[in-house]
Design a protein around this motif. Sequence first.
Motif, PDB file in Angstrom:
ATOM      1  N   VAL A 186      16.057 -22.179  48.456  1.00  0.00           N
ATOM      2  CA  VAL A 186      15.548 -22.532  47.135  1.00  0.00           C
ATOM      3  C   VAL A 186      14.273 -23.368  47.197  1.00  0.00           C
ATOM      4  O   VAL A 186      13.443 -23.314  46.291  1.00  0.00           O
ATOM      5  CB  VAL A 186      16.655 -23.252  46.318  1.00  0.00           C
ATOM      6  N   ARG A 187      14.092 -24.125  48.271  1.00  0.00           N
ATOM      7  CA  ARG A 187      12.884 -24.940  48.390  1.00  0.00           C
ATOM      8  C   ARG A 187      11.727 -24.075  48.878  1.00  0.00           C
ATOM      9  O   ARG A 187      11.756 -23.547  49.990  1.00  0.00           O
ATOM     10  CB  ARG A 187      13.124 -26.095  49.355  1.00  0.00           C
ATOM     11  N   ALA A 188      10.714 -23.934  48.074  1.00  0.00           N
ATOM     12  CA  ALA A 188       9.592 -23.062  48.417  1.00  0.00           C
ATOM     13  C   ALA A 188       8.698 -23.652  49.488  1.00  0.00           C
ATOM     14  O   ALA A 188       7.894 -22.940  50.095  1.00  0.00           O
ATOM     15  CB  ALA A 188       8.759 -22.770  47.164  1.00  0.00           C
ATOM     16  N   ASP A 189       8.841 -24.968  49.770  1.00  0.00           N
ATOM     17  CA  ASP A 189       7.921 -25.630  50.690  1.00  0.00           C
ATOM     18  C   ASP A 189       8.510 -25.841  52.081  1.00  0.00           C
ATOM     19  O   ASP A 189       7.932 -26.541  52.906  1.00  0.00           O
ATOM     20  CB  ASP A 189       7.510 -26.993  50.122  1.00  0.00           C
ATOM     21  N   VAL A 190       9.680 -25.245  52.397  1.00  0.00           N
ATOM     22  CA  VAL A 190      10.309 -25.500  53.692  1.00  0.00           C
ATOM     23  C   VAL A 190       9.455 -24.935  54.828  1.00  0.00           C
ATOM     24  O   VAL A 190       8.808 -23.892  54.685  1.00  0.00           O
ATOM     25  CB  VAL A 190      11.729 -24.906  53.776  1.00  0.00           C
ATOM     26  N   ALA A 191       9.471 -25.651  55.983  1.00  0.00           N
ATOM     27  CA  ALA A 191       8.734 -25.180  57.153  1.00  0.00           C
ATOM     28  C   ALA A 191       9.417 -23.985  57.784  1.00  0.00           C
ATOM     29  O   ALA A 191       8.765 -23.076  58.297  1.00  0.00           O
ATOM     30  CB  ALA A 191       8.608 -26.323  58.167  1.00  0.00           C
ATOM     31  N   ALA A 192      10.763 -23.980  57.769  1.00  0.00           N
ATOM     32  CA  ALA A 192      11.520 -22.875  58.347  1.00  0.00           C
ATOM     33  C   ALA A 192      12.956 -22.952  57.846  1.00  0.00           C
ATOM     34  O   ALA A 192      13.441 -24.028  57.475  1.00  0.00           O
ATOM     35  CB  ALA A 192      11.499 -22.926  59.878  1.00  0.00           C
ATOM     36  N   VAL A 193      13.625 -21.809  57.834  1.00  0.00           N
ATOM     37  CA  VAL A 193      15.042 -21.753  57.483  1.00  0.00           C
ATOM     38  C   VAL A 193      15.799 -21.325  58.733  1.00  0.00           C
ATOM     39  O   VAL A 193      15.502 -20.291  59.337  1.00  0.00           O
ATOM     40  CB  VAL A 193      15.308 -20.762  56.335  1.00  0.00           C
TER      41      VAL A 193
END
Length: 361
Positions: free
Chosen positions: A155-162
């Motif tokens: 949901v977080r559009a700014d994450v560095a990686a999932v």
Amino acid sequence: MARIDLVDLAHSYSGPAADPETWALKPISMTWRQGGAYALLGPSGCGKTTLLNLISGIVTPSHGKILFDGKDITPLSTQKRNIAQVFQFPVIYDTMTVGENLAFPLKNRGVPKSGIDVRVAEIARLLDLSPVLNRKATRLTADAKQKISLGRGLVRADVAAVLFDEPLTVIDPELKWQLRSKLKALHRELDLTMIYVTHDQTEALTFADTVVVMHDGRVVQSGTPTELFDRPEHTFVGYFIGSPGMNIVPAEVSGREARIGGHSIALQRAYDHLPAGANIEVGVRPEFVSVAPPAPDLLMANIERIDDLGRVRFARVRIGDAKFSARVPPGFSVPDSRAGLEFDPSRVHVYADSRLVEGAA
């Protein structure tokens, strides 16, 4: 979103003074591009979860560093790395609704309600959760709960990686394919760097653009599914990838010839300078060896059983002390005891101490 560089990264749970051969993760240096879909594949205890936890910040490495877009984030906490992680078992709040669960990571970061509503609606649509947004999570099935957990990571559009740590283990087999396909579609649409840990080769090969195969704390090969199948760089990769895995047997190799069980088979490339004293083996996938009627110019094998997989049959045979799998051509009547084996020379690989040897054209 970030490019991830691992620079001589290694870890020992017993401390840096321990024997390097006992370290859970031996030194690794590699780059993962922004927006890539990666799988860490290997058996239990091979180091893949340790590597994932080093990237996320749950574990601090004994040696080396981790860079996100060129910035050294090795000393930073998980929160400051801006990482989302999805675990084997769903991490959700049962007393909240589906929508509240998806919104929670954004609320914690002070995102305005209007922005939260838009993003939650988008992720719910992508995960087919829109019809249950107002339902309590406790009443949902295991696969729906894992979808919520996936959504909280995405949901977080700014994450560095999932990062995904075997997220489909608790899901029924018939639903795994649907969720893998959904993850692949999400990756294409959201352009996120995704790293997926699994011991299941089907999950790895269907999800990832690049599969990182690990064995005994080392990365033994990194490549596309096609590269891993066609040119295993290590005998473990040949054995671990494929069903059945690659045939790997001791051989005497000289020039364009390999001798197995006293019989010669042709090689497409020349091997005149193999390392002295090395353990030499040849590897060939069962798909590229065919059972044939006995003939003087063929390697002979004793037939132990036939495995009928529906669309294809494989003969399980023995050559001296070595076991072998070979494809049974359609319509071929397999003899009761012995048969010949026909090899595709272009598909026979030579290994010295488990590592692929190129040979000369």
